[in-house]
Motif scaffolding. Structure first.
Motif, mmCIF file in Angstrom:
data_model
loop_
_atom_site.group_PDB
_atom_site.id
_atom_site.type_symbol
_atom_site.label_atom_id
_atom_site.label_comp_id
_atom_site.label_asym_id
_atom_site.label_seq_id
_atom_site.Cartn_x
_atom_site.Cartn_y
_atom_site.Cartn_z
ATOM 1 N N GLU A 1 0.823 -1.209 0.000
ATOM 2 C CA GLU A 1 0.000 0.000 0.000
ATOM 3 C C GLU A 1 0.859 1.262 0.000
ATOM 4 O O GLU A 1 0.461 2.298 -0.490
ATOM 5 C CB GLU A 1 -0.938 0.011 1.214
ATOM 6 C CG GLU A 1 -1.998 -1.073 1.190
ATOM 7 C CD GLU A 1 -2.922 -0.967 -0.019
ATOM 8 O OE1 GLU A 1 -3.541 0.086 -0.199
ATOM 9 O OE2 GLU A 1 -3.005 -1.954 -0.800
ATOM 10 N N THR B 1 -13.236 -1.129 12.408
ATOM 11 C CA THR B 1 -13.257 -0.686 11.019
ATOM 12 C C THR B 1 -12.013 0.141 10.703
ATOM 13 O O THR B 1 -11.306 -0.090 9.713
ATOM 14 C CB THR B 1 -14.521 0.164 10.750
ATOM 15 O OG1 THR B 1 -15.656 -0.568 11.190
ATOM 16 C CG2 THR B 1 -14.656 0.487 9.271
ATOM 17 N N ALA B 2 -11.730 1.097 11.587
ATOM 18 C CA ALA B 2 -10.583 1.985 11.352
ATOM 19 C C ALA B 2 -9.264 1.209 11.403
ATOM 20 O O ALA B 2 -8.375 1.398 10.568
ATOM 21 C CB ALA B 2 -10.576 3.103 12.390
ATOM 22 N N LYS C 1 -8.662 -1.007 8.359
ATOM 23 C CA LYS C 1 -8.305 -0.221 7.195
ATOM 24 C C LYS C 1 -6.826 0.173 7.247
ATOM 25 O O LYS C 1 -6.118 0.134 6.245
ATOM 26 C CB LYS C 1 -9.189 1.032 7.165
ATOM 27 C CG LYS C 1 -9.069 1.822 5.900
ATOM 28 C CD LYS C 1 -10.280 2.747 5.726
ATOM 29 C CE LYS C 1 -9.986 3.787 4.673
ATOM 30 N NZ LYS C 1 -9.456 5.031 5.240
ATOM 31 N N GLU C 2 -6.355 0.547 8.441
ATOM 32 C CA GLU C 2 -4.965 0.989 8.581
ATOM 33 C C GLU C 2 -3.997 -0.196 8.511
ATOM 34 O O GLU C 2 -2.948 -0.136 7.876
ATOM 35 C CB GLU C 2 -4.800 1.737 9.913
ATOM 36 C CG GLU C 2 -3.376 2.104 10.288
ATOM 37 C CD GLU C 2 -2.803 3.221 9.434
ATOM 38 O OE1 GLU C 2 -3.568 4.141 9.075
ATOM 39 O OE2 GLU C 2 -1.590 3.165 9.133
ATOM 40 N N LEU D 1 -4.637 -3.440 7.541
ATOM 41 C CA LEU D 1 -4.930 -4.462 6.532
ATOM 42 C C LEU D 1 -4.976 -5.872 7.134
ATOM 43 O O LEU D 1 -4.707 -6.858 6.466
ATOM 44 C CB LEU D 1 -3.932 -4.395 5.376
ATOM 45 C CG LEU D 1 -3.936 -3.053 4.640
ATOM 46 C CD1 LEU D 1 -2.839 -3.013 3.596
ATOM 47 C CD2 LEU D 1 -5.285 -2.802 3.989
ATOM 48 N N PRO E 1 -11.577 -4.610 4.868
ATOM 49 C CA PRO E 1 -11.111 -3.432 4.126
ATOM 50 C C PRO E 1 -10.531 -3.834 2.770
ATOM 51 O O PRO E 1 -9.998 -4.930 2.625
ATOM 52 C CB PRO E 1 -10.011 -2.867 5.027
ATOM 53 C CG PRO E 1 -9.531 -4.029 5.815
ATOM 54 C CD PRO E 1 -10.710 -4.927 6.003
#
Lengths: 541, 340
Positions: free
Chosen positions: B241, B287-288, B291-292, B294, B305
């Motif tokens: 990423e 959720t957060a 996302k950060e 993975l 995510p």
């Protein structure tokens, strides 16, 4: 009776008691606690498993190889900027200090980006696909990392030589090389032995380079860190560190035997100091020295250029688009940066004061327990700084002295870690001062403490300043001494750099490292202004 | 004159040092209600993310200290009698169990975890899982192409042990890190003891180096020093990423890791610690974080995510962590001979 004379001076008595308490509490006690940490089974495992035995053999081999090359390189570089009078000597003198501040991991990564399989030099310029990972690359990395230590020690010895003896030898018809071989070299032998001692101890206890560059070549110092960080095994970690004490003590004894006690080498206070000539080296030799210094300096600067490049481009080694985003991200770590400058500054002051006190009391006053003080002061050099940190974490957590989580524990751990260097630097400078100077001061009615401050200190101020500069610079970038001691209230930039690097944010790590490096040198410049040019010049001469 | 200046300078330095020395005890007393102290094994950015979100939601300030798992566990055990932290965040359950066995962890069963899968909850109620990740293979496609042309990328653990890849593989050293030990145990458990060792004996000579830090393989593969590396898929995905040319391969029959959170026994802010654990398991934080990092969230209400690897799609072996622990010394001793 020197002993009784020294003890009649109240200032020195207080200094002596404070010093003994400090060494007892912060060197002997934590090490004793650490020594009791490993279980007998840890020792058994350490001495029987092939992995550990291989690590011991590697440590020994690497120490011998790197010590020889780092010491020689530091001496040659120092000779170049002093006797060799290479052009730009003052600038060349700054370069090794720059190297000392390079924080672990980022410095190592820069090294791989220059010399690695995809390295700018190895792959880009020479078209090679070689692996630096292994004993060869590690040897090179250790030589480059620790030549500054040899440089600092040898330079001050070479600069203090004066030149009268060389001039006399030349006058009697000796050639330049013969003068070097029979006069300059023997006179600086104690400094060379000293430099070798410190290079050996540093190579033995360094864990950053072996971790990054050693590849499959494992050494003991890395194990001290990984046994704790990877397996939470404090016992094995402490055992791996403590076993390094044995070879360290051997090196220490060797250095002692090689140097002996030394009025033989005293040159300060000899008559005729300062009568030097400026053609100690022939023009071709001077050219060779200049080329040598130039190559070393270019390599050191290239490593910093790579770090700066990483800090200013989007993705280090992948995307070279210019950006200031990483500097912006790094500048948010204000508290970390502040602590990373303030703690080493305090530690460096403490270290310089303790070095002077220790050296003066041991060498000039024949204070009671002098050999014990001498050993306790040098002891921290013999063990990996990671183990110093671990020992502090074990010892000052709860009764009798709870320092866990405070800034004090960081300051003292740094001061203790760098004390041996400062102490030996001051000792070496003192060894060059003839005792007759003390006697002259005493004959004129000066007390011992007055002689220390008015006569001895002005002469050895370069060494004291060097102790300060060394502790400050190395402390700013250090991770090994502090990694087990940082706390919620005392975050340090070097540890954050590691954390950023571990999650792949190499550019942020490089940016933070660059900011830290620039501020550390700005800090030194500020100290230089405050402390006065003359006091400080000596360290950078 | 000069002497007095020097003495004055040293005194000034010593006096200025006094507040630093007093700092520890003062600030301990000052420990306020609106504070939480977290020992964090998840990375710097993720620690900060949790801290910021928690502060936003509760007004409680999170101070975190990030370090390697073994180091923080060791700290918690060492500080058992005078705990300095409230929470141990992240890392595999095995580390938390080490601390729990020494009596350093509190028990807490979060109501938020009621719907979580059973493997995410400690029968002894010390820890609760909040993410899952698995072992995978990272490939630097650019270097791989240069070296091996059209050779297909390895898809299985067996493909990885191709003699052509000699010198191009990085695997973390199992003696230095528990995550690398997971890799060795995975091979032994999926193939059985004898076949497992013959696999490892085949692979070991091909490995270019065995770094000590779990973070090293993604970095060495990302920067193009090596073509292939074994690491956690979320660590590889983070590099991908960030823009490094890393391709992620999850071979069948791999092993997963559940990352867990626990509260320190006798920590300074026990109530805040419980709120924090509830928060970490909540839909918002999960959720957060997913996302950060993975990683795969364990809260069933949270969607996976983009960019993450779905662990349910991965063929996981049934990993026996008790067996792995019992065999540790024997395996590592034999490993030394294999690597030589």
């Amino acid at each position: 009776m020197r002993l009784s004379r020294a003890l009649r001076d109240p200032f020195l008595v207080v200094a002596y008691l404070v010093l003994v308490a400090f060494l007892g509490l912060f060197v002997v006690y934590p090490l004793a606690r650490a020594a009791l940490t490993p279980r007998p089974s840890d020792w058994a495992k350490l001495l029987s498993s092939p992995r550990w035995i291989a690590a011991m053999e590697h440590t020994l081999a690497m120490t011998v190889l790197s010590t020889v090359t780092a010491t020689a390189m530091g001496y040659a570089y120092a000779y170049g900027v002093t006797k060799g009078r290479v052009p730009g000597a003052r600038l060349f003198s700054l370069v090794p200090f720059l190297y000392l501040v390079s924080p672990p991991f980022v410095g190592g990564l820069a090294f791989t980006l220059l010399l690695g399989r995809k390295g700018i030099v190895t792959h880009g310029l020479l078209g090679l696909d070689v692996s630096i990972y292994g004993w060869g690359g590690l040897w090179l990395a250790q030589t480059l990392s620790f030549f500054p230590i040899s440089f600092i020690i040898c330079r001050s010895a070479l600069a203090n030589l004066g030149g009268a003896l060389e001039t006399a030898a030349r006058g009697m018809g000796a050639g330049r090389f013969r003068v070097f071989r029979t006069v300059s070299l023997p006179l600086t032998a104690p400094a060379i032995a000293q430099a070798a001692l410190f290079c050996a101890l540093s190579v033995m206890s360094d864990f950053g380079n072996p971790m990054l560059i050693g590849g499959r070549y494992r050494v003991l110092a890395t194990e001290v860190y990984t046994q704790l960080s990877g397996w939470a095994d404090a016992g094995m970690s402490a055992a791996a560190g403590l076993i390094l004490l044995a070879p360290a003590l051997v090196v220490f004894a060797l250095q002692r035997a090689a140097t002996g006690a030394g009025e033989r080498y005293a040159t300060v206070g000899s008559r005729g100091r300062g009568i030097g000539r400026d053609d100690d080296v022939s023009p071709p030799a001077r050219l060779a020295l200049a080329a040598f210094c130039g190559i070393v300096a270019v390599f050191v600067l290239a490593q910093f250029a790579v770090i700066a490049y990483g800090a200013l481009t989007r993705i280090w080694s992948v995307d070279g688009t210019f950006t200031l985003a990483h500097l912006g991200a790094a500048s948010k770590y204000g508290r970390e940066i502040k602590d990373s400058l303030a703690f080493p500054a305090l530690a460096a002051s403490l270290c310089a004061a303790a070095s002077l006190a220790s050296a003066f009391l041991v060498q000039r006053c024949r204070a009671p327990l002098a050999p014990v003080i001498d050993l306790a002061t040098i002891l921290p050099a013999a063990i990996p700084h990671t183990l110093v940190g671990l020992a502090f974490a074990i010892s000052f957590n709860g009764k009798p002295l709870d320092l866990a989580g405070s800034g004090a524990i960081l300051v003292v751990a740094m001061a203790v870690s760098y004390l041996p260097f400062g102490y030996r630097a001051v000792m070496a400078a003192l060894a060059q001062v003839k005792p007759s100077i003390d006697d002259a001061a005493a004959a004129l009615g000066a007390s011992r403490s007055r002689a220390l401050f008015d006569v001895i200190l002005p002469i050895v101020r370069g060494a004291v300043a060097a102790a300060f500069v060394f502790a400050f610079i190395v402390g700013t970038g250090t991770m090994s001494a502090v990694i087990f001691l940082v706390s919620f209230k005392t975050p340090l930039a070097s540890v954050t750099i590691l954390n950023l690097a571990e999650m792949g944010s190499w550019s942020d790590a490089a940016a933070l490292a660059s900011i830290l490096c620039v501020l550390a040198f700005a800090g030194l410049a500020a100290v230089r202004l405050l402390a006065g040019r003359r006091f400080f010049q000596a360290a950078f001469r | 004159m000069k002497r007095s200046i020097i003495i004055a300078a040293f005194l000034a330095v010593l006096v200025s040092a006094v507040p630093t020395f007093a700092k520890g005890s003062q600030e301990q007393q000052k420990a306020q209600e609106k504070e939480l102290l977290v020992y964090s094994i998840v990375n710097e950015a993720e620690s900060k993310l949790f801290g910021d979100l928690f502060k936003e939601e509760t007004g409680i300030t999170v101070n975190y200290l990030r370090a390697a798992s073994g180091e923080l566990v060791n700290r918690i055990i060492a500080e058992k009698d005078a705990p300095k932290a409230d929470i141990l965040l992240g890392g595999p359950a095995s580390f938390h169990i080490q601390a729990a066995d020494k009596g350093a962890l509190a028990t807490y069963e979060s109501p938020v975890a009621a719907q979580f899968p059973a493997y995410a909850k400690d029968p002894d109620r010390h820890w609760t899982g909040f993410y899952v990740t698995a072992l995978g293979i990272g490939v630097n496609e650019k270097r791989f192409k240069e070296k091996f042309g059209d050779t297909p990328l390895p898809k299985t653990w067996e493909d990885l042990a191709n003699p052509r890849f000699k010198g191009e593989i990085v695997v973390t050293d199992p003696a230095a890190s528990s995550t690398a030990y997971l890799f060795v145990q995975t091979q032994l458990q999926r193939l059985g003891w004898d076949a497992g060792w013959s696999y490892l004996e085949k692979l070991a000579p091909l490995v270019g180096q065995f770094p000590s830090s779990g973070g090293a393989p993604p970095q060495l593969v990302g920067s193009g020093e090596y073509s292939l590396g074994v690491a956690y898929v979320h660590a590889l995905a983070t590099y991908r990423e960030k823009g490094f040319p890393v391709k992620l391969i999850v071979p069948p029959q791999t092993a997963g890791e559940v990352g867990v959170v626990s509260a320190v026994k006798g920590g300074p802010n026990p109530d805040n610690a419980k709120r924090f654990i509830d928060f970490v398991l909540s839909q918002k934080a999960q959720t957060a974080f997913a996302k950060e990092s993975l990683t795969v969230p364990l809260n069933p209400a949270v969607a996976l995510p983009p960019g993450a690897v779905d662990v349910s799609s991965i063929d996981l072996i049934k990993y026996d962590s008790k067996l792995a622990g019992d065999q540790r010394d024997a395996v590592l001793a034999r490993w030394q001979k294999v690597v030589k």
